[in-house]
Design a protein around this motif. Structure first.
Motif, PDB file in Angstrom:
ATOM      1  N   ARG A 104      13.401  -8.796 -10.053  1.00 12.02           N
ATOM      2  CA  ARG A 104      12.500  -7.989  -9.224  1.00 12.02           C
ATOM      3  C   ARG A 104      11.173  -8.708  -9.001  1.00 12.02           C
ATOM      4  N   ILE A 105      10.702  -8.637  -7.769  1.00 11.93           N
ATOM      5  CA  ILE A 105       9.370  -9.121  -7.417  1.00 11.93           C
ATOM      6  C   ILE A 105       8.473  -7.911  -7.173  1.00 11.93           C
ATOM      7  N   VAL A 106       7.343  -7.856  -7.862  1.00 12.10           N
ATOM      8  CA  VAL A 106       6.372  -6.781  -7.660  1.00 12.10           C
ATOM      9  C   VAL A 106       5.218  -7.343  -6.832  1.00 12.10           C
ATOM     10  N   LEU A 107       5.001  -6.746  -5.676  1.00 12.03           N
ATOM     11  CA  LEU A 107       3.903  -7.181  -4.807  1.00 12.03           C
ATOM     12  C   LEU A 107       2.642  -6.410  -5.169  1.00 12.03           C
ATOM     13  N   GLU A 140      15.141  -7.489  -5.877  1.00 12.44           N
ATOM     14  CA  GLU A 140      14.364  -6.346  -5.415  1.00 12.44           C
ATOM     15  C   GLU A 140      12.918  -6.777  -5.183  1.00 12.44           C
ATOM     16  N   VAL A 141      12.341  -6.285  -4.112  1.00 15.46           N
ATOM     17  CA  VAL A 141      10.916  -6.495  -3.858  1.00 15.46           C
ATOM     18  C   VAL A 141      10.276  -5.123  -3.747  1.00 15.46           C
ATOM     19  N   VAL A 142       9.295  -4.845  -4.610  1.00 13.66           N
ATOM     20  CA  VAL A 142       8.678  -3.515  -4.590  1.00 13.66           C
ATOM     21  C   VAL A 142       7.160  -3.647  -4.558  1.00 13.66           C
ATOM     22  N   GLY A 143       6.533  -2.818  -3.757  1.00 14.20           N
ATOM     23  CA  GLY A 143       5.082  -2.786  -3.728  1.00 14.20           C
ATOM     24  C   GLY A 143       4.521  -2.054  -4.935  1.00 14.20           C
ATOM     25  N   THR A 169       0.824  -1.215   0.000  1.00 13.73           N
ATOM     26  CA  THR A 169       0.000   0.000   0.000  1.00 13.73           C
ATOM     27  C   THR A 169       0.860   1.267   0.000  1.00 13.73           C
ATOM     28  N   GLY A 170       2.101   1.174   0.452  1.00 15.91           N
ATOM     29  CA  GLY A 170       2.984   2.344   0.428  1.00 15.91           C
ATOM     30  C   GLY A 170       4.040   2.241  -0.657  1.00 15.91           C
ATOM     31  N   GLU A 171       3.925   1.236  -1.491  1.00 15.08           N
ATOM     32  CA  GLU A 171       4.926   1.028  -2.558  1.00 15.08           C
ATOM     33  C   GLU A 171       6.344   1.143  -2.025  1.00 15.08           C
ATOM     34  N   ARG A 172       6.542   0.608  -0.825  1.00 14.89           N
ATOM     35  CA  ARG A 172       7.911   0.540  -0.316  1.00 14.89           C
ATOM     36  C   ARG A 172       8.709  -0.464  -1.140  1.00 14.89           C
ATOM     37  N   GLU A 173      10.016  -0.314  -1.071  1.00 15.22           N
ATOM     38  CA  GLU A 173      10.905  -1.159  -1.868  1.00 15.22           C
ATOM     39  C   GLU A 173      12.012  -1.713  -0.988  1.00 15.22           C
ATOM     40  N   VAL A 174      12.334  -2.975  -1.190  1.00 18.75           N
ATOM     41  CA  VAL A 174      13.482  -3.585  -0.516  1.00 18.75           C
ATOM     42  C   VAL A 174      14.413  -4.089  -1.602  1.00 18.75           C
ATOM     43  N   GLU A 176      13.010 -13.371 -14.534  1.00 20.40           N
ATOM     44  CA  GLU A 176      13.663 -12.124 -14.155  1.00 20.40           C
ATOM     45  C   GLU A 176      12.711 -11.187 -13.410  1.00 20.40           C
ATOM     46  N   ILE A 177      11.432 -11.399 -13.635  1.00 18.04           N
ATOM     47  CA  ILE A 177      10.414 -10.546 -13.018  1.00 18.04           C
ATOM     48  C   ILE A 177       9.294 -11.439 -12.508  1.00 18.04           C
ATOM     49  N   ALA A 178       8.850 -11.194 -11.261  1.00 19.48           N
ATOM     50  CA  ALA A 178       7.691 -11.916 -10.747  1.00 19.48           C
ATOM     51  C   ALA A 178       6.673 -10.922 -10.222  1.00 19.48           C
ATOM     52  N   PHE A 179       5.410 -11.217 -10.482  1.00 16.48           N
ATOM     53  CA  PHE A 179       4.304 -10.435  -9.929  1.00 16.48           C
ATOM     54  C   PHE A 179       3.560 -11.323  -8.939  1.00 16.48           C
TER      55      PHE A 179
END
Lengths: 350, 350, 350, 350
Positions: free
Chosen positions: B258-261, B283-286, A279-284, B234-237
């Motif tokens: 990158r993983i997109v949550l 990378e994990v990004v919301g 919900t905050g589009e935070r990134e790790v 390379e990319i996961a949703f």
């Protein structure tokens, strides 16, 4: 030419020996460096304490060491731009140049890298805690005029910090949290301030490094051995390897913010606040080592006066390596501990 | 002018009523839309099943609905470019324009957004499952020529997918994994293929949507109710909200990936493979909602023929809303279920 | 309540008058600021000297001024967080929030922006060189404790510099060229150094500002009124508006480098080295104004001590505005010239 | 082993000869490819017509050719993963891996690259229009199952297009202009459509290629030999090398948009609309060649069925190379012309 040199060799957990190893052959593109000074890194300590680091275990005797500076002793026929007597700092990383990651320019993620003093491949890539070291000439970066070797050798961990700050994206004017005030956390502090961070808060569970952090310019240096409130930030660097610190990063970083993972964590899974990320589009994002260009940028920053002096806690002669490793492992006493491999004065300006 | 209209109102968990609510006043910058068709979203289902979504709970009767298309019925004095009779699809999001996130251009993260049919603020932002709806004129996007309302109304969830794909970075030629073959996962599949992904693998624990995914062009559609090997990507949703799926994403994504949550996860902490993130710079990004420009891009893609038809499972009249919600909750039978609010034909091309 | 206030009004080229204008009405979301100090910008000078700036011409009397600080005098009913007596600096930019550029988060490119003191729209957006100014409360940013108004008012041009540096991408450790040592070039110098540029070279054809640049920390400040060799750089900021300077930027920037265009150039076409751009993947990008968040970041940097003091060349009372504009136009004498609109002391810390 | 092979050798402008050249030695990491088919590129034509390309002039006889596919004939001892008889397409680019650009991952900008068939360095890097060619094994990419060699050999110019589209940033749903409908412009058209561009307009001064462009899916293909209005776009690719086209790009691209320069322009300075770039934050970026990873992505796209067939205009045997070059230079007749070097069937699926 001597056929062997003294080196710091890890045989297994708690079995570290100063002993002779074979001198290395000099190829046409190689340079032999008379090592003057080496910095002990957290991964060296892990090899010493548990015979491995991350998922990698020592399977044969391993010369440790990848933070290295010294004097050029011999130069291969095909090497340009380096001469005997030059003071150099060694980039420990030699990416393969042809793997998928190298082809796309992520050379720090090279799938077939040779990194000095690492058990990640077998036979191991032998390290540089030795009197003489042969490396590819492209790995030798001249020490800028006026810089001492004891400072130049910070280029390697400083590169890690430069890369980590790069992974954070735009930092100018942004509020920053760093969890972990070891050498890497401290160098990230220096680089973040140098890059114009709005404010930097650093945390640790030991008071001694926090005192140094305040002197280096941290706006806040908080002991989290007791529960403590942290300020909201836009960027966090996790440099402690602790799950509690990772959780603190997750709570401190606001919407649109980013957590950069620098410290190796416990093996396996670690917890993050999933919905806060959505919900905050935070990134790790992970941050691993550095590119050759970042290494040279770090050397240049040291040459321009970036003051790493307060991080140097002590130096031991090669023969006292065990004392050096003991000192390096004591966080109340030490930040960065160095080894001295020759009679070259590490504190003399080049 | 009628003083009340029929609406779909959530009072509490499992207490959903079709009942009259007050008609809304028309301001100078507003447009009144005669709603023709609405799509039932996962968050509508959460309000229905547990009286809330994520951290938000219904505290007063809430008109649901934020996937909406219809016909302009009245136009405020200060509105340009819209006329009575126009077919429009409604952008449910009205960012404040002045908060910290809006000031930096992250309008989808607006700290004070009004989003139709949401209990995130109190008084709640009432939704659009109603016969007539008043919104700011800027939220009404004309339906492109030739597009039906039943397809135009996919613009909202499609925007979520467009934004998620944007959060993934460069996707052309890259291999992609999508965990969760609900409507959002399926729309991400369509957008990823449209954006030139090298291959798309999608997973679910229900066979029915996987069959549809294969028809839509997925290179692989894998039932993970039994243990299954997933290809490296390379990319996961992550579009399922399941921890097991998140873990599968972490294993499938290679170095630099990158993983997109996208899907909301279980409250609190969820596990990720920390060291894999560090050493492979994963990378994990919301990803949360969308911007107004992405909404318009989604409308244009539908107008250009992006085929969402296979995702439409059924449509119910307003009076049968309870049946519609029951159908929408049955993953073996339904992907996207719609409500019809008027006698306007949702299947007629505009 | 006074029905008129004194203002600096441009009627045509070289027709600048200090005269009364009608006081402005206060809406519910507005704030009335008793203006204390205003900075004269290059565009104010252009309105004065040629009755227009870029493609925009004065078509009705235009109150100039968009660099403004003062004291809150009245507060509308719907304004939160501001009280009479507060010291504020005014963000002159009010983006519309609904156009294509705002929808995608490029608010500084708003197609329907209201920017104080600009003839870009008609009727013109009247400016803030007046005793009392009414603006939206969201445009008022509190002056940080300890900061003077004469420094706070630098927030506006500093925002332009912050935005320009942001447009350059990663700057840490990189070598930078700035062409043009006017106020904007000088503020880019300050921000580039603050952001950790490896080195900064600045050029001008006037010696006086170059002397100031050296004091501010430029590694090189080169007078290009005579032919001069420039060092190779990775980033160049064109802040002079001169074609010769643009050409110099193109020659100095190496492969992979970027030129940021900040200064308005001659109307029409200007020359760039096309093939150097192709084979070296050089980039030329425009930079225009700033976002609201960058404005607040600039205020915070000033509050944290960024030293803009050496840029302040003089201050004149409102009645002597013509003298002020004359002084501001003399590059050998002046960098930033300010106007004083009240008896509030601009040099007193808040 | 034959000691010489037949090759296409440029001696000077208009002096192209088919003649024997010495066979190349096979190093341990090398592969010898029996070349089956080669594509004639614009730069080959420039060497033929004016004895040079861009700033580079032929100073010794130069074997042309860098678009190459064939069959592995011999494999060095240290090469993994390739066997005699494998069908391969050759990546003509061998970056040095140690220069400043390689160190930072911009391998396509390598300062010391060896690129087949190029006079950029001296001695020249000899090309691949020859019966047998020795290259580093890392430059050989297997032809995917089912793909023909005549299509596989498009991988090289397709890589240029893939790289150019990558330089444009996010393209999904955006409107695109391409100036120049030669092979590169056409391949950019294919890639832009494949990447989900909202619409693609392409221009040329020749009608023949425009007809092909329409068949390939261009929404508009406009003959600009007469003055013509172009639609507003967000992204433009300049692929013609014409100043008039560059100017058209500058007029068509809206605020926040980007022009990607792909075609080599006239030597020296070319004109751009400077103030439009500043106030609209437009961007002009060069695009040069491709990375090894992009080359492999291009091969994979061809393997997945990207239809380059309509671009193939004809094929000539090696002995008729002069006819081939003549045909390739006639834009009304030809898009991509190929040479055939052996009796391997270029049209047979592998």
């Amino acid at each position: 030419m001597a056929t062997s040199v003294q080196a710091v060799v890890a045989h297994a957990a708690h079995d570290l020996r100063v002993e002779p190893v074979a001198a290395q052959a000099l190829g046409a593109r190689d340079v032999e460096v008379r090592v003057a000074v080496g910095g002990i890194c957290g991964s060296d300590l892990h090899y010493f304490h548990r015979g491995g680091v991350g998922d990698f275990t020592i399977r044969e005797p391993l010369v440790l060491g990848h933070e290295l500076a010294g004097i050029v002793a011999r130069v291969g026929d095909a090497v340009d731009g380096l001469a005997v007597g030059d003071a150099v700092v060694v980039d420990p990383s030699a990416p393969c140049g042809v793997c998928r990651q190298c082809r796309r320019g992520r050379r720090n993620l090279c799938l077939d890298v040779r990194f000095l003093g690492s058990a990640a491949r077998f036979p191991h890539a032998q390290g540089g805690f030795r009197e003489r070291l042969v490396v590819d000439g492209a790995q030798c970066v001249p020490v800028p005029p006026g810089l001492t070797l004891e400072r130049a050798v910070f280029a390697e961990p400083l590169s890690v910090a430069v890369h980590a700050v790069g992974r954070a994206g735009a930092i100018l004017g942004r509020d920053v949290l760093i969890t972990g005030a070891g050498p890497i956390g401290m160098l990230i502090l220096l680089v973040a301030l140098h890059a114009g961070a709005g404010s930097v808060t650093i945390t640790d569970i030991s008071e001694a490094p926090l005192r140094v952090a305040r002197r280096l310019g941290a706006q806040a240096a908080i002991n989290v051995s007791e529960p403590a409130a942290l300020p909201p930030v836009e960027i966090a660097f996790e440099a402690s390897g602790s799950e509690a610190a990772l959780e603190a990063c997750g709570e401190a970083v606001g919407p649109g913010g980013r957590i950069v993972l620098v410290g190796l964590l416990a093996p396996g899974l670690v917890p993050i606040a999933g919905n806060r990320m959505v919900t905050g589009e935070r990134e790790v994002v992970g941050s691993f080592r550095f590119t050759g260009e970042e290494f040279r940028a770090a050397v240049a920053m040291l040459g321009a006066g970036l003051d790493v002096g307060p991080l140097l806690s002590g130096r031991f002669p090669l023969a006292s390596s065990l004392d050096a490793f003991a000192a390096a492992g004591d966080r109340d006493r030490s930040l960065k501990v160095q080894l001295q491999f020759s009679d070259v004065d590490p504190a003399a300006a080049r």
